[in-house]
Design a protein around this motif. Structure first.
Motif, PDB file in Angstrom:
ATOM      1  N   LEU A 218      53.857  54.258  43.840  1.00  0.00           N
ATOM      2  CA  LEU A 218      52.483  54.336  43.375  1.00  0.00           C
ATOM      3  C   LEU A 218      52.418  54.346  41.871  1.00  0.00           C
ATOM      4  N   PHE A 219      51.473  53.593  41.358  1.00  0.00           N
ATOM      5  CA  PHE A 219      51.269  53.587  39.913  1.00  0.00           C
ATOM      6  C   PHE A 219      49.770  53.519  39.699  1.00  0.00           C
ATOM      7  N   GLU A 220      49.224  54.495  38.967  1.00  0.00           N
ATOM      8  CA  GLU A 220      47.783  54.576  38.729  1.00  0.00           C
ATOM      9  C   GLU A 220      46.986  54.482  40.037  1.00  0.00           C
ATOM     10  N   GLY A 221      47.510  55.147  41.071  1.00  0.00           N
ATOM     11  CA  GLY A 221      46.790  55.258  42.337  1.00  0.00           C
ATOM     12  C   GLY A 221      46.891  54.057  43.252  1.00  0.00           C
ATOM     13  N   LYS A 222      47.604  52.998  42.818  1.00  0.00           N
ATOM     14  CA  LYS A 222      47.761  51.829  43.682  1.00  0.00           C
ATOM     15  C   LYS A 222      49.229  51.655  44.028  1.00  0.00           C
ATOM     16  N   GLU A 223      49.458  50.880  45.097  1.00  0.00           N
ATOM     17  CA  GLU A 223      50.796  50.782  45.646  1.00  0.00           C
ATOM     18  C   GLU A 223      51.460  49.482  45.187  1.00  0.00           C
ATOM     19  N   TYR A 224      52.716  49.571  44.809  1.00  0.00           N
ATOM     20  CA  TYR A 224      53.446  48.380  44.376  1.00  0.00           C
ATOM     21  C   TYR A 224      54.816  48.337  45.058  1.00  0.00           C
ATOM     22  N   ASP A 225      55.380  47.116  45.125  1.00  0.00           N
ATOM     23  CA  ASP A 225      56.742  47.002  45.656  1.00  0.00           C
ATOM     24  C   ASP A 225      57.738  47.637  44.697  1.00  0.00           C
ATOM     25  N   TYR A 226      57.477  47.524  43.410  1.00  0.00           N
ATOM     26  CA  TYR A 226      58.388  48.078  42.396  1.00  0.00           C
ATOM     27  C   TYR A 226      57.571  48.663  41.257  1.00  0.00           C
ATOM     28  N   VAL A 227      58.053  49.752  40.689  1.00  0.00           N
ATOM     29  CA  VAL A 227      57.535  50.190  39.388  1.00  0.00           C
ATOM     30  C   VAL A 227      58.764  50.397  38.502  1.00  0.00           C
ATOM     31  N   PHE A 228      58.983  49.483  37.581  1.00  0.00           N
ATOM     32  CA  PHE A 228      60.166  49.552  36.716  1.00  0.00           C
ATOM     33  C   PHE A 228      59.881  50.418  35.495  1.00  0.00           C
ATOM     34  N   THR A 229      60.905  51.094  35.028  1.00  0.00           N
ATOM     35  CA  THR A 229      60.800  51.811  33.757  1.00  0.00           C
ATOM     36  C   THR A 229      61.514  50.959  32.714  1.00  0.00           C
ATOM     37  N   ILE A 230      60.799  50.567  31.679  1.00  0.00           N
ATOM     38  CA  ILE A 230      61.372  49.651  30.690  1.00  0.00           C
ATOM     39  C   ILE A 230      61.475  50.366  29.334  1.00  0.00           C
ATOM     40  N   ASP A 231      62.691  50.383  28.789  1.00  0.00           N
ATOM     41  CA  ASP A 231      62.896  50.940  27.445  1.00  0.00           C
ATOM     42  C   ASP A 231      62.983  49.772  26.475  1.00  0.00           C
ATOM     43  N   VAL A 232      62.015  49.701  25.571  1.00  0.00           N
ATOM     44  CA  VAL A 232      61.999  48.571  24.636  1.00  0.00           C
ATOM     45  C   VAL A 232      63.013  48.810  23.516  1.00  0.00           C
TER      46      VAL A 232
END
Length: 796
Positions: A395-409
């Motif tokens: 879940l991200f911002e209340g919606k469902e996703y297959d993936y939520v990646f954490t990206i370090d720039v």
């Protein structure tokens, strides 16, 4: 028997779906069966297999162009004696199937995002919840109401047993209780998305959420109990028949059975996300998970799977890989773990987990009280990296996703979240991510490549089409294109000494002075009335005609003396208004002039504390065709409606509220006014209903009359959403009115709305209006209330 009423064991595993099983519901036909829906875009109907402990797939239903998220059964009706099956999907649609067809009977379109929850009520009503933050009430193939108020996706909906009450649970962490389409109460307490709701009784319900808790609530607003046990998101909750025990499933790979408020049994599954569950009539539990397999568990020894099947299930479970990052097993430090000897000690409670280290591998075991042994539930593996292959659980911002990646720039800066579905274009997602976070576009190739590497290039062709809501536009009541009627309404049939005079010749001359036709003394006491319904459907608008021009002008002059200089009217102005009053009260044959109307407009814009005599002149004048056309025409109507709505503020003066309501009622006498009232129906009714709180008898009568006039118009044109709004207003106002004349007018409005319209009858029943009005069937005086009420109840 030791096993009866004891622990749940595997009954069977059902293969059929190609992807995650996202929704389950107990079926009515065939008996003992159920329906499942999946991300493979299908729904399947399962019947118990008479010969063994399993189920047979009766047929596979398809009609969605994207994942299917939820399912419910619509109870049997005369037309469909075996009930219907409703499914909601990521294509924004709801498909309705008969139990013996593989293609939809019809499709409900109106939501603007994924439909993720469905619940059915009495009389064919269906409630849907969506990521578009709204819930919708459907009757047969029409949207009757849109419930607005949540600020994030609605993940759960339920219709309560008491008619007219509905619950919605949302990613905004709240639950709302709705009555007749209006939010009555908001329940707060959960600390994350509310994912599931279950009804315990007419007054209690359960909720589960991403905060890993279950709460028991009273509909009065009080949280009675909080249950803890899960270690991750809880996705679904289902209640056992005839008791308060329940089951839950979640992201910690478990199904949990709760008895007397305690977690009595934990069953682990060889799948990370256990999305859904339902309880069958015989008490067996069906669960669906991210591995696409449906599993049924039972307490009955007769229905328990064979020893070989149970062993195969345990073997599958023992080979599962557990990602320590999910936190389901607490913090794990492999170096500190004991060896296999640790399993010689008996467990202390069902579902207790123990980790051991064997030959450098970390294994997880769970204690089973019923078996009296530790059962291996999987190997704990290292981090699953960034792939998060979790079948859309993130879940991200209340919606469902297959993936939520954490990206370090860069190493020193903050990390960013990038949500991604396999139906998305990796380049577009990368571009949107960089735009949203104000990052350098030169990272585009890098981020897109990162997405493709970590999703192994998975994509799905999405044929999801964008549907705009054919009924409600932006998900709210939008007035229908009802083209007012050309019939010229006759005079007020509630005239004389306030008695209802049936079939009286329409009297074009409005009576001046005399008794208020809306309060009056005499009840209608004709013996024939008992047999003949002379009350509804009402054909003409009801107006407020009584007037004492001398008193009105006297008050106007008196207040003009106290007005500030910029508002003061001249002597000439006062004479002009006197002429207007005599022209519109039919004491002179003159036609109102433009100058008179301009003077009136200046007067009705006086300050709130002195404006009421001017409003009274407006109320009487607007009945005249010339005045009606002037104020209600295309050119002038916006400021006219804004002016009247301003006076409906419940915090304002009651005299102004009353006269504004009466003026709105009188607008219905001419075509221009009726057309304007119908075009602005949503806004007028929404504002007018707020005046119910003042407990002023005359305001309640005026509000009931406004509702009645809308009912008269809506009876002529079949505007479904208009009727739904009107029924909702009647139900809401019925709760507070005590004056029997107001009650009578609401009954006439109700009778008019539901005459010759089976849909409206069903909707009125589903709102519980019949139980609200029953008490009026025994009122002795005035007899018209009792008689009208009985005629309405006959239709319901």
């Amino acid at each position: 028997m030791a096993g009866e009423g004891g622990a749940f064991r595997l009954r069977c595993s059902l293969l059929g779906h190609g992807q995650d099983v996202r929704g389950l519901t107990r079926g009515l036909f065939p008996q003992g069966g159920f329906v499942s829906v999946s991300r493979d875009r299908t729904a399947r109907l399962w019947a118990p297999d008479g010969l063994n402990r399993g189920f047979t797939e009766m047929h596979c239903m398809s009609g969605h162009s994207n994942f299917v998220s939820c399912v419910c059964i619509i109870p049997p009706s005369d037309l469909y004696p075996r009930g219907l099956i409703a499914t909601g999907g990521n294509d924004h649609n709801i498909c309705i199937f008969t139990v013996d067809s593989t293609a939809p009977l019809y499709i409900l379109k109106g939501h603007k995002n994924t439909v993720c929850s469905l619940s059915s009520g009495k009389f064919g009503t269906l409630l849907s919840g969506s990521w578009d933050t709204t819930a919708k009430v459907w009757l047969n193939d029409r949207c009757m109401m849109t419930l607005q108020g949540h600020t994030a996706a609605i993940w759960a909906v339920k219709i309560l047993p008491e008619q007219g009450l509905m619950l919605t649970g949302s990613a905004d962490k709240t639950i709302k209780l709705w009555k007749a389409g209006r939010c009555e109460r908001t329940f707060t307490g959960h600390e994350d998305c509310v994912r599931g709701l279950a009804i315990l009784s007419e007054t209690e319900f359960l909720s589960c959420a991403n905060d890993a808790s279950v709460r028991r609530w009273q509909i009065s607003g009080e949280c009675l109990q909080v249950y803890y046990g899960h270690t991750n998101y809880i996705y679904s909750i289902s209640v056992f028949p005839q008791c308060k025990d329940f089951v839950t499933t979640g992201e910690d790979r478990s199904l949990r059975i709760w008895k007397q408020g305690e977690c009595a049994q934990t069953i682990r599954l060889p799948a990370q996300s256990v999305w859904c569950c339902c309880v069958l009539d015989n008490g067996d539990i069906v669960v669906g998970a991210s591995d696409g397999i449906i599993r049924v568990f039972t307490e009955s020894l007769e229905r328990t799977a064979s020893a070989e099947e149970i062993q195969a299930f345990e073997n599958e479970l023992s080979q599962a890989s557990i990602d320590p990052k999910t936190g389901d097993l607490g913090d794990i430090n492999a170096d500190d773990l004991p060896g296999r000897e640790h399993l010689k000690d008996r467990g202390t409670r069902d579902g207790q987990t123990r980790l051991i280290k064997d030959n450098g591998k970390v294994e997880a075991y769970q204690w089973s009280v019923s078996e009296g042994r530790w059962i291996k539930i999987g190997d704990v593996v290292g981090s699953a990296g960034a792939t998060q292959q979790t079948s859309g659980k993130v879940l991200f911002e209340g919606k469902e996703y297959d993936y939520v990646f954490t990206i370090d720039v860069n190493e020193s800066g903050p990390s960013y979240k990038l949500p991604y579905n396999i139906t998305d274009d990796p380049w577009l997602s990368a571009y949107n991510f960089l735009q949203k976070n104000d990052l350098n576009p030169m990272f585009l190739d890098q981020v897109a490549k990162f997405i493709m590497d970590n999703t192994k290039g998975q994509t799905l062709l999405s044929s999801s089409a964008q549907f705009s809501d054919p009924f409600t536009g932006a998900g709210r009541y939008v007035p229908g294109s009802s083209s007012g009627s050309n019939t010229i309404p006759g005079a007020d049939p509630f005239t004389g000494a306030g008695r209802y005079v049936p079939g009286s010749a329409s009297n074009a001359g409005a009576p001046v002075g005399g008794v208020d036709p809306y309060t009056g003394m005499g009840a209608y006491q004709s013996a024939a009335a008992k047999a003949e319904n002379i009350y509804f459907p009402k054909k003409d608008a009801v107006t407020f005609d009584q007037a004492n021009p001398t008193q009105i002008l006297g008050k106007l002059k008196e207040l003009n003396g106290t007005a500030a200089e910029e508002h003061k009217l001249t002597e000439d102005d006062l004479i002009i208004l006197e002429k207007l009053l005599s022209a519109t009260c039919n004491t002179s044959a003159e036609t109102p002039t433009a100058q008179q109307l301009q003077t009136l407009w200046r007067a009705v814009n006086w300050p709130e504390d002195i404006v009421f005599p001017a409003l009274d002149i407006l109320r009487l004048s607007v009945r005249h065709p010339t005045v009606n056309e002037n104020f209600c025409s295309e050119k002038e109507h916006v400021q006219f409606i804004v002016l009247l709505l301003k006076f409906l503020n419940p915090k304002g003066k009651q005299a102004n509220q009353l006269l504004a309501l009466r003026a709105l009622c009188n607008c219905f006498v001419s075509h221009a006014g009726e057309k304007l009232m119908m075009e602005q129906r949503d806004e007028i009714m929404t504002q007018a209903i707020e005046t119910k709180s003042g407990n002023n008898k005359n305001i309640h009568i005026a509000l009931a009359t406004l509702t009645l006039n809308y009912a008269v118009c809506l009876h002529k044109v079949n505007n479904v959403e208009g009727k739904a709004q009107c029924l909702s207003v009647i139900s809401t106002v019925m709760e507070v009115v005590q004056d029997l004349e107001a009650v009578f007018r609401l009954l006439v409005a109700l009778g008019t709305l539901i005459s010759d319209d089976t849909n409206a009858v069903q909707l009125a029943k589903s709102l519980g209006v019949d139980s609200q009005i029953k008490k009026y069937a025994s009122v002795s005086e005035p007899a018209k209330v009792k008689e009208c009420c009985r005629f309405v109840l006959n239709l319901l």
